[in-house]
Design an enzyme around this catalytic site. Structure first.
Site, short mmCIF file in Angstrom:
data_model
loop_
_atom_site.label_atom_id
_atom_site.label_comp_id
_atom_site.label_asym_id
_atom_site.label_seq_id
_atom_site.Cartn_x
_atom_site.Cartn_y
_atom_site.Cartn_z
N ASP A 56 41.81 42.95 30.56
CA ASP A 56 40.74 41.84 30.41
C ASP A 56 40.59 41.61 28.89
O ASP A 56 40.20 42.27 28.18
CB ASP A 56 39.48 42.43 31.00
CG ASP A 56 38.21 41.57 30.94
OD1 ASP A 56 38.39 40.70 30.16
OD2 ASP A 56 37.23 41.92 31.41
N SER A 136 41.80 22.77 25.10
CA SER A 136 41.78 21.91 26.28
C SER A 136 41.32 20.59 25.73
O SER A 136 40.88 20.58 24.47
CB SER A 136 40.60 22.31 27.16
OG SER A 136 40.33 21.19 28.06
N TYR A 149 32.11 25.21 28.60
CA TYR A 149 33.56 25.27 28.62
C TYR A 149 33.92 24.56 27.56
O TYR A 149 34.89 24.76 26.74
CB TYR A 149 34.00 24.79 29.97
CG TYR A 149 35.57 24.69 29.98
CD1 TYR A 149 36.38 25.82 30.16
CD2 TYR A 149 36.47 23.43 29.41
CE1 TYR A 149 37.61 25.77 30.23
CE2 TYR A 149 37.90 23.48 29.81
CZ TYR A 149 38.55 24.69 30.04
OH TYR A 149 39.79 24.94 30.33
N LYS A 153 36.16 25.90 24.17
CA LYS A 153 37.45 25.47 23.80
C LYS A 153 37.39 24.69 22.09
O LYS A 153 38.22 24.72 21.47
CB LYS A 153 38.15 24.47 24.66
CG LYS A 153 38.32 24.94 25.96
CD LYS A 153 39.26 26.09 26.01
CE LYS A 153 39.81 26.34 27.19
NZ LYS A 153 40.65 27.74 27.10
N1 LIG Z 1 44.27 23.64 34.73
C1 LIG Z 1 43.73 22.77 33.69
O1 LIG Z 1 43.19 21.57 34.25
C2 LIG Z 1 43.54 23.08 32.44
C3 LIG Z 1 43.25 22.21 31.48
C4 LIG Z 1 43.10 22.43 30.18
C5 LIG Z 1 43.19 23.85 29.80
N2 LIG Z 1 43.32 24.80 30.65
C6 LIG Z 1 43.30 26.10 29.99
O2 LIG Z 1 44.60 26.62 30.63
C7 LIG Z 1 44.49 28.11 30.42
C8 LIG Z 1 45.05 28.69 31.67
O3 LIG Z 1 44.41 28.24 32.59
P1 LIG Z 1 45.34 27.60 34.08
O4 LIG Z 1 44.91 26.34 34.23
O5 LIG Z 1 46.75 28.08 34.19
O6 LIG Z 1 44.43 28.52 35.27
P2 LIG Z 1 44.76 29.76 36.36
O7 LIG Z 1 43.51 29.90 36.79
O8 LIG Z 1 45.98 29.19 37.09
O9 LIG Z 1 45.30 31.09 35.36
C9 LIG Z 1 44.34 31.83 34.58
C10 LIG Z 1 44.66 33.06 34.43
O10 LIG Z 1 43.89 33.84 33.71
C11 LIG Z 1 43.63 35.22 34.10
N3 LIG Z 1 42.34 35.47 33.59
C12 LIG Z 1 41.18 35.22 33.71
N4 LIG Z 1 40.23 35.75 33.12
C13 LIG Z 1 40.85 36.75 32.39
C14 LIG Z 1 40.48 37.91 31.50
N5 LIG Z 1 39.23 38.10 31.17
N6 LIG Z 1 41.58 38.64 31.09
C15 LIG Z 1 42.83 38.33 31.51
N7 LIG Z 1 43.35 37.47 32.27
C16 LIG Z 1 42.21 36.60 32.70
C17 LIG Z 1 43.47 34.76 35.64
O11 LIG Z 1 43.65 36.06 36.33
C18 LIG Z 1 44.64 33.94 35.95
O12 LIG Z 1 45.96 34.61 36.07
C19 LIG Z 1 42.95 28.38 30.38
O13 LIG Z 1 42.76 28.84 29.08
C20 LIG Z 1 42.26 27.21 30.59
O14 LIG Z 1 40.93 27.02 30.28
C21 LIG Z 1 43.61 24.52 32.00
#
Ligand SMILES: NC(=O)c1ccc[n+]([C@@H]2O[C@H](COP(=O)([O-])OP(=O)(O)OC[C@H]3O[C@@H](n4cnc5c(N)ncnc54)[C@H](O)[C@@H]3O)[C@@H](O)[C@H]2O)c1
Length: 247
Positions: A56, A136, A149, A153
Protein backbone atom coordinates in the site's frame (compact mmCIF):
# COMPACT_ATOMS: atom_id res chain seq x y z
CA UNK A 1 16.00 -3.00 -12.98
CA UNK A 2 12.68 -1.23 -12.46
CA UNK A 3 10.04 -1.02 -9.75
CA UNK A 4 6.54 -0.03 -10.89
CA UNK A 5 3.72 0.77 -8.44
CA UNK A 6 0.11 0.17 -9.40
CA UNK A 7 1.50 -2.45 -11.79
CA UNK A 8 -1.42 -4.84 -11.33
CA UNK A 9 -3.61 -2.89 -13.76
CA UNK A 10 -3.86 -0.25 -16.46
CA UNK A 11 -0.90 2.06 -17.05
CA UNK A 12 1.38 0.44 -14.47
CA UNK A 13 0.76 -3.00 -15.89
CA UNK A 14 1.47 -1.82 -19.44
CA UNK A 15 4.68 -0.12 -18.25
CA UNK A 16 5.84 -3.19 -16.32
CA UNK A 17 5.24 -5.42 -19.38
CA UNK A 18 7.00 -3.01 -21.76
CA UNK A 19 9.98 -2.47 -19.41
CA UNK A 20 10.31 -6.26 -19.16
CA UNK A 21 10.11 -6.71 -22.95
CA UNK A 22 12.95 -4.19 -23.20
CA UNK A 23 15.04 -6.35 -20.87
CA UNK A 24 14.39 -4.88 -17.43
CA UNK A 25 13.87 -7.04 -14.38
CA UNK A 26 10.70 -5.69 -12.80
CA UNK A 27 9.36 -5.44 -9.24
CA UNK A 28 5.59 -5.49 -9.78
CA UNK A 29 4.08 -3.54 -6.88
CA UNK A 30 0.37 -3.24 -6.12
CA UNK A 31 -2.02 -3.15 -3.15
CA UNK A 32 -3.90 -5.91 -5.00
CA UNK A 33 -1.60 -8.90 -4.50
CA UNK A 34 -3.41 -11.15 -6.99
CA UNK A 35 -3.16 -8.48 -9.68
CA UNK A 36 0.57 -8.00 -8.98
CA UNK A 37 1.08 -11.74 -9.24
CA UNK A 38 -0.80 -11.89 -12.56
CA UNK A 39 1.39 -9.17 -14.12
CA UNK A 40 4.58 -10.80 -12.78
CA UNK A 41 3.43 -14.16 -14.15
CA UNK A 42 2.79 -12.63 -17.57
CA UNK A 43 6.33 -11.19 -17.56
CA UNK A 44 7.83 -14.57 -16.60
CA UNK A 45 5.78 -16.32 -19.29
CA UNK A 46 7.27 -13.90 -21.82
CA UNK A 47 10.76 -14.92 -20.73
CA UNK A 48 11.36 -11.97 -18.38
CA UNK A 49 12.16 -11.78 -14.69
CA UNK A 50 9.74 -10.25 -12.18
CA UNK A 51 8.77 -10.29 -8.51
CA UNK A 52 5.25 -9.42 -7.33
CA UNK A 53 5.16 -7.30 -4.17
CA UNK A 54 2.04 -6.38 -2.21
CA UNK A 55 2.36 -2.79 -1.02
CA UNK A 56 0.00 0.00 0.00
CA UNK A 57 1.94 3.03 -1.25
CA UNK A 58 0.31 5.23 1.41
CA UNK A 59 2.14 3.24 4.12
CA UNK A 60 5.79 4.01 4.90
CA UNK A 61 6.65 0.47 6.03
CA UNK A 62 5.22 -1.02 2.82
CA UNK A 63 7.30 1.30 0.62
CA UNK A 64 10.44 0.59 2.63
CA UNK A 65 9.85 -3.16 2.39
CA UNK A 66 9.23 -3.02 -1.37
CA UNK A 67 12.51 -1.18 -1.99
CA UNK A 68 14.43 -3.45 0.41
CA UNK A 69 13.06 -6.64 -1.15
CA UNK A 70 13.92 -5.36 -4.62
CA UNK A 71 17.48 -4.53 -3.53
CA UNK A 72 17.81 -7.90 -1.79
CA UNK A 73 16.86 -9.63 -5.04
CA UNK A 74 18.74 -7.56 -7.62
CA UNK A 75 21.15 -5.32 -5.69
CA UNK A 76 20.19 -2.06 -7.41
CA UNK A 77 17.30 0.18 -8.37
CA UNK A 78 17.56 1.88 -11.77
CA UNK A 79 13.96 3.03 -12.27
CA UNK A 80 11.17 3.67 -9.75
CA UNK A 81 7.85 4.45 -11.43
CA UNK A 82 5.45 5.93 -8.82
CA UNK A 83 2.29 5.27 -10.77
CA UNK A 84 -0.29 3.94 -8.27
CA UNK A 85 -3.20 6.29 -7.79
CA UNK A 86 -6.88 6.55 -7.05
CA UNK A 87 -9.52 8.59 -8.94
CA UNK A 88 -12.35 10.82 -7.77
CA UNK A 89 -16.02 10.51 -8.61
CA UNK A 90 -17.09 13.96 -9.94
CA UNK A 91 -18.63 15.71 -6.94
CA UNK A 92 -19.58 19.31 -6.17
CA UNK A 93 -17.16 20.55 -3.53
CA UNK A 94 -19.84 21.11 -0.88
CA UNK A 95 -20.69 17.41 -1.06
CA UNK A 96 -17.15 16.01 -0.88
CA UNK A 97 -16.49 13.97 2.28
CA UNK A 98 -13.38 14.88 4.24
CA UNK A 99 -12.39 11.19 4.12
CA UNK A 100 -12.41 11.34 0.30
CA UNK A 101 -9.91 14.19 0.32
CA UNK A 102 -7.73 12.37 2.87
CA UNK A 103 -7.68 9.08 0.93
CA UNK A 104 -6.90 10.69 -2.45
CA UNK A 105 -4.08 12.76 -0.96
CA UNK A 106 -2.76 9.76 1.02
CA UNK A 107 -2.36 7.57 -2.08
CA UNK A 108 -1.66 10.12 -4.83
CA UNK A 109 0.63 12.49 -2.91
CA UNK A 110 1.92 10.80 0.24
CA UNK A 111 2.37 7.60 -1.78
CA UNK A 112 4.71 9.41 -4.19
CA UNK A 113 6.55 11.10 -1.31
CA UNK A 114 7.11 7.77 0.45
CA UNK A 115 8.30 6.13 -2.77
CA UNK A 116 10.77 9.00 -3.20
CA UNK A 117 11.84 8.79 0.44
CA UNK A 118 12.90 5.16 0.14
CA UNK A 119 14.03 5.03 -3.51
CA UNK A 120 15.91 8.28 -4.02
CA UNK A 121 18.44 7.72 -1.22
CA UNK A 122 19.40 4.49 -2.98
CA UNK A 123 19.64 6.22 -6.38
CA UNK A 124 21.72 9.08 -4.95
CA UNK A 125 24.18 6.52 -3.53
CA UNK A 126 24.26 4.73 -6.91
CA UNK A 127 24.79 8.11 -8.62
CA UNK A 128 22.27 6.89 -11.17
CA UNK A 129 18.55 6.39 -11.42
CA UNK A 130 15.26 7.70 -12.77
CA UNK A 131 12.18 8.38 -10.66
CA UNK A 132 8.99 8.70 -12.71
CA UNK A 133 5.58 9.83 -11.46
CA UNK A 134 2.17 9.46 -13.10
CA UNK A 135 0.53 12.86 -12.66
CA UNK A 136 -2.44 13.83 -14.87
CA UNK A 137 -3.71 16.52 -17.20
CA UNK A 138 -5.99 17.25 -14.22
CA UNK A 139 -2.96 19.03 -12.72
CA UNK A 140 -2.92 21.46 -15.66
CA UNK A 141 -6.44 21.49 -17.12
CA UNK A 142 -8.85 20.06 -14.53
CA UNK A 143 -12.43 19.05 -15.18
CA UNK A 144 -15.28 20.16 -12.86
CA UNK A 145 -15.96 18.15 -9.71
CA UNK A 146 -12.49 16.64 -9.41
CA UNK A 147 -10.95 19.18 -7.03
CA UNK A 148 -9.25 16.65 -4.69
CA UNK A 149 -7.80 14.63 -7.56
CA UNK A 150 -6.61 17.77 -9.40
CA UNK A 151 -4.96 19.05 -6.21
CA UNK A 152 -3.23 15.70 -5.68
CA UNK A 153 -1.81 15.66 -9.20
CA UNK A 154 -0.79 19.32 -9.05
CA UNK A 155 1.09 18.52 -5.84
CA UNK A 156 3.12 15.74 -7.45
CA UNK A 157 4.02 17.91 -10.46
CA UNK A 158 5.53 20.43 -8.02
CA UNK A 159 7.09 17.68 -5.91
CA UNK A 160 8.74 16.30 -9.07
CA UNK A 161 10.38 19.66 -9.79
CA UNK A 162 11.67 19.97 -6.22
CA UNK A 163 13.01 16.40 -6.23
CA UNK A 164 14.60 16.94 -9.66
CA UNK A 165 16.61 19.93 -8.46
CA UNK A 166 17.59 18.05 -5.28
CA UNK A 167 18.73 14.97 -7.17
CA UNK A 168 20.39 16.56 -10.21
CA UNK A 169 23.83 16.83 -8.52
CA UNK A 170 23.72 13.03 -8.08
CA UNK A 171 22.92 12.34 -11.75
CA UNK A 172 19.42 11.18 -10.80
CA UNK A 173 16.47 12.38 -12.90
CA UNK A 174 12.87 12.91 -11.74
CA UNK A 175 10.06 13.38 -14.27
CA UNK A 176 6.26 13.42 -14.15
CA UNK A 177 3.92 12.27 -16.91
CA UNK A 178 0.50 13.84 -17.42
CA UNK A 179 -1.85 11.51 -19.29
CA UNK A 180 -5.22 12.61 -20.58
CA UNK A 181 -8.11 10.13 -20.10
CA UNK A 182 -6.73 6.63 -20.58
CA UNK A 183 -8.59 3.38 -21.30
CA UNK A 184 -8.12 1.64 -17.93
CA UNK A 185 -10.49 0.41 -15.21
CA UNK A 186 -10.19 3.88 -13.62
CA UNK A 187 -11.73 5.73 -16.56
CA UNK A 188 -15.47 5.35 -15.81
CA UNK A 189 -15.04 6.91 -12.35
CA UNK A 190 -13.72 10.13 -13.88
CA UNK A 191 -16.80 10.17 -16.10
CA UNK A 192 -19.10 9.62 -13.11
CA UNK A 193 -20.15 6.25 -14.50
CA UNK A 194 -19.83 2.61 -13.49
CA UNK A 195 -18.80 1.66 -17.04
CA UNK A 196 -17.59 3.70 -20.00
CA UNK A 197 -20.46 4.21 -22.44
CA UNK A 198 -20.78 5.95 -25.83
CA UNK A 199 -21.87 9.25 -24.25
CA UNK A 200 -18.94 9.35 -21.83
CA UNK A 201 -16.35 8.38 -24.43
CA UNK A 202 -17.69 10.90 -26.98
CA UNK A 203 -17.74 13.69 -24.35
CA UNK A 204 -14.11 13.04 -23.44
CA UNK A 205 -12.86 12.53 -27.00
CA UNK A 206 -14.40 15.89 -27.92
CA UNK A 207 -11.86 17.52 -25.54
CA UNK A 208 -8.80 15.83 -27.12
CA UNK A 209 -7.58 17.55 -30.31
CA UNK A 210 -6.01 14.34 -31.68
CA UNK A 211 -9.45 12.76 -31.44
CA UNK A 212 -8.95 9.69 -29.26
CA UNK A 213 -8.20 8.68 -25.69
CA UNK A 214 -4.88 7.23 -24.52
CA UNK A 215 -4.25 3.54 -24.39
CA UNK A 216 -2.14 2.37 -21.42
CA UNK A 217 0.60 1.59 -23.97
CA UNK A 218 0.75 5.28 -25.01
CA UNK A 219 1.85 6.10 -21.46
CA UNK A 220 4.09 3.05 -21.14
CA UNK A 221 6.03 4.09 -24.26
CA UNK A 222 6.50 7.62 -22.90
CA UNK A 223 7.67 6.16 -19.58
CA UNK A 224 10.12 3.87 -21.38
CA UNK A 225 11.64 6.83 -23.24
CA UNK A 226 11.84 8.96 -20.08
CA UNK A 227 13.47 6.10 -18.15
CA UNK A 228 16.08 5.60 -20.88
CA UNK A 229 19.33 7.41 -21.57
CA UNK A 230 17.65 8.87 -24.67
CA UNK A 231 16.01 11.27 -22.18
CA UNK A 232 19.31 12.04 -20.42
CA UNK A 233 18.65 15.79 -20.39
CA UNK A 234 15.02 15.57 -19.27
CA UNK A 235 14.45 16.26 -15.58
CA UNK A 236 11.85 18.16 -13.58
CA UNK A 237 9.54 18.21 -16.60
CA UNK A 238 5.86 17.38 -16.63
CA UNK A 239 5.48 15.52 -19.92
CA UNK A 240 1.94 15.77 -21.25
CA UNK A 241 0.76 12.69 -23.14
CA UNK A 242 -2.61 14.15 -23.96
CA UNK A 243 -3.28 14.45 -27.70
CA UNK A 244 -3.21 18.22 -27.26
CA UNK A 245 -5.75 18.48 -24.41
CA UNK A 246 -3.63 21.01 -22.48
CA UNK A 247 -2.94 23.39 -25.38
N1 LIG B 1 -6.96 6.30 -16.51
C1 LIG B 1 -6.91 7.61 -16.68
O1 LIG B 1 -7.74 8.22 -17.35
C2 LIG B 1 -5.78 8.39 -16.04
C3 LIG B 1 -5.51 9.67 -16.54
C4 LIG B 1 -4.48 10.41 -15.95
C5 LIG B 1 -3.74 9.86 -14.92
N2 LIG B 1 -4.04 8.62 -14.46
C6 LIG B 1 -3.21 8.10 -13.36
O2 LIG B 1 -2.58 6.94 -13.82
C7 LIG B 1 -2.21 6.13 -12.71
C8 LIG B 1 -2.58 4.68 -12.98
O3 LIG B 1 -3.98 4.59 -13.08
P1 LIG B 1 -4.72 3.62 -14.12
O4 LIG B 1 -5.51 4.47 -15.02
O5 LIG B 1 -3.76 2.65 -14.69
O6 LIG B 1 -5.77 2.91 -13.14
P2 LIG B 1 -6.03 1.41 -12.71
O7 LIG B 1 -7.16 1.48 -11.77
O8 LIG B 1 -6.10 0.54 -13.90
O9 LIG B 1 -4.68 1.02 -11.92
C9 LIG B 1 -4.36 1.56 -10.67
C10 LIG B 1 -3.60 0.51 -9.88
O10 LIG B 1 -3.13 1.12 -8.68
C11 LIG B 1 -3.35 0.22 -7.62
N3 LIG B 1 -3.45 0.94 -6.35
C12 LIG B 1 -4.47 1.72 -5.93
N4 LIG B 1 -4.21 2.18 -4.69
C13 LIG B 1 -3.01 1.67 -4.33
C14 LIG B 1 -2.21 1.78 -3.18
N5 LIG B 1 -2.61 2.48 -2.11
N6 LIG B 1 -1.01 1.13 -3.15
C15 LIG B 1 -0.60 0.40 -4.21
N7 LIG B 1 -1.32 0.25 -5.32
C16 LIG B 1 -2.51 0.88 -5.39
C17 LIG B 1 -4.65 -0.51 -7.97
O11 LIG B 1 -4.79 -1.74 -7.27
C18 LIG B 1 -4.49 -0.67 -9.48
O12 LIG B 1 -3.85 -1.90 -9.80
C19 LIG B 1 -2.89 6.75 -11.50
O13 LIG B 1 -1.94 7.51 -10.76
C20 LIG B 1 -3.93 7.65 -12.12
O14 LIG B 1 -4.27 8.72 -11.28
C21 LIG B 1 -5.03 7.86 -15.00
Amino acid sequence: MALVTGAGSGIGRAAALLFAREGARVAVVDIDEAAAKATAQQIEQGGGEAIPLRCDVSKAADNQAAVERTLARWGRLDVFYANAGVPQWPTQVENVEEATFDRILAVNVKGVFLGAKYALGVMKRQKRGVFLVTASTAAIRPRPGGQCYAASKGAVVSMTKSLAIECAPFGVRVVSIAPVATETPMLPTFMGKTAVDDEGRARYIATVPLGRLNTPEDIARAALFLASDDAAMVTGSCVEVDGGRCI
